[in-house]
Design a protein around this motif. Structure first.
Motif, short mmCIF file in Angstrom:
data_model
loop_
_atom_site.label_atom_id
_atom_site.label_comp_id
_atom_site.label_asym_id
_atom_site.label_seq_id
_atom_site.Cartn_x
_atom_site.Cartn_y
_atom_site.Cartn_z
N GLU A 144 2.07 -7.31 8.47
CA GLU A 144 2.18 -5.95 9.00
C GLU A 144 3.04 -5.90 10.25
OE1 GLU A 144 -1.65 -4.24 9.51
OE2 GLU A 144 -2.22 -4.48 7.40
N HIS A 165 8.23 -3.51 7.45
CA HIS A 165 7.09 -3.67 6.53
C HIS A 165 6.59 -2.32 6.05
CE1 HIS A 165 3.09 -4.99 5.12
NE2 HIS A 165 2.65 -3.91 5.72
N ASP A 215 3.40 -0.50 3.32
CA ASP A 215 2.10 -0.79 2.72
C ASP A 215 2.22 -1.42 1.34
OD1 ASP A 215 0.85 0.22 4.95
OD2 ASP A 215 0.40 2.18 4.06
N SER A 235 1.68 -5.23 0.99
CA SER A 235 0.37 -5.75 1.35
C SER A 235 -0.59 -5.62 0.15
CB SER A 235 -0.20 -4.98 2.54
OG SER A 235 0.53 -5.20 3.71
#
Length: 300
Positions: free
Chosen positions: A63, A68, A70, A73
């Motif tokens: 993060e 980056h 979402d 992840s």
């Protein structure tokens, strides 16, 4: 099994200077033995397939990494079996050779690219076009060619690194083809981290022309053209496979033209540096090809 060749290849590896205030990249060169085979496509055209050793890596980005999203992840460990991957994105010469082979499921345009030149990557091709290319190549060679899974692509791109780019913490237009210019109104920046701004060629470049290979011997993994992967798009990695296989949804039995979105990787000559990171992901309709000069692929 194809005949493997060994090549002592000079790997040109840019790395960011350790001095915080210094923005340029330092260049290191070292020899690495690459195993590959050259697939003969006829008329003197070959497709170099590099041996990628199996291993385990952390897929996704932290993060704290600039750029980056979402969709990258959660980070998760993936174990990938060994495979072969194209040294470069598929070129226009290679495309034309395979497009001339017998059709499997769909027609292929013999010369679809916007930026035309035989040694440039083929561009303006849909996911479905890339799959047809792989199927024709498989039928011709009797070897199981296909698009890489997302995991195979990121593993091959990172090549044992954990930094945003396979050559370090930042990137420069001296070593990759992307939009390296700043917006005069401050809407975006063409630099990454402490790296410099650069140029914006607005066109593809011949494959391998920057001379920057990663530890596995692959070129043009950052920028030039986005590269299609086999996977369906998912908003994040919750429930993603951990064995390196493509994450495929069940087909829609009520829709013969199932156009669930597919994944692309690596950035292009039009994108900002943050979109060229090893962990960056993109998504597009698999049937469309109207993003001119933007989308290509490589095979495994």
């Amino acid at each position: 099994m194809p005949v493997l060749h060994q090549l002592n290849q000079t790997m040109v590896m840019p790395e960011r200077s350790k001095e915080e205030q210094q923005s340029q990249l330092n260049i290191t060169r070292h020899q690495r033995q690459i195993q590959y085979f050259a697939e003969d496509l006829g008329n003197g055209i070959t497709l170099d397939m590099v041996a990628i050793p199996g291993g385990t890596f952390v897929m996704g980005s932290p993060e704290t990494e600039e750029g980056h999203t979402d969709s990258e992840s959660p980070q998760h460990q993936v174990t990938v079996k060994s495979f072969f991957m194209g040294k470069y994105p598929v070129t226009q010469a290679q495309w034309q050779a395979v497009a001339a082979l017998p059709q499997v499921n769909r027609e292929l345009k013999p010369n679809p690219s916007y930026f035309k030149k035989e040694d440039r990557p083929v561009d303006t091709v849909s996911w479905s076009d890339a799959v047809e290319f792989s199927e024709r190549l498989s039928q011709y060679t009797k070897r199981p060619y296909c698009l890489p899974s997302e995991a195979q692509w990121e593993y091959a791109c990172r090549a044992k690194t954990t930094t945003p780019f396979h050559f370090g913490e930042t990137i420069t237009t001296e070593f990759a083809n992307y939009n390296g210019t700043d917006d005069q109104h401050g809407g975006w920046k063409g630099s990454y981290g402490n790296g410099p701004s650069g140029i914006y060629p607005r066109k593809t470049t011949p494959v391998g022309s920057f001379g920057v290979g990663n530890e596995f011997g692959l070129y043009d993994m950052h920028g030039n053209v986005w590269e299609w992967c086999a996977d369906h798009w998912h908003d994040n990695y919750e429930g993603a496979p951990t064995d390196g296989t493509a994450w495929q949804d069940e087909p829609d039995s009520n829709n013969e033209n199932d156009h669930k979105y597919r994944v692309w990787r690596g950035g292009s000559c039009y994108t900002l540096p943050k979109n060229c990171r090893s962990g960056s992901r993109g998504v597009f309709n698999p049937a469309l090809r109207h993003l001119v000069g933007n989308i290509g692929f490589r095979v495994v």
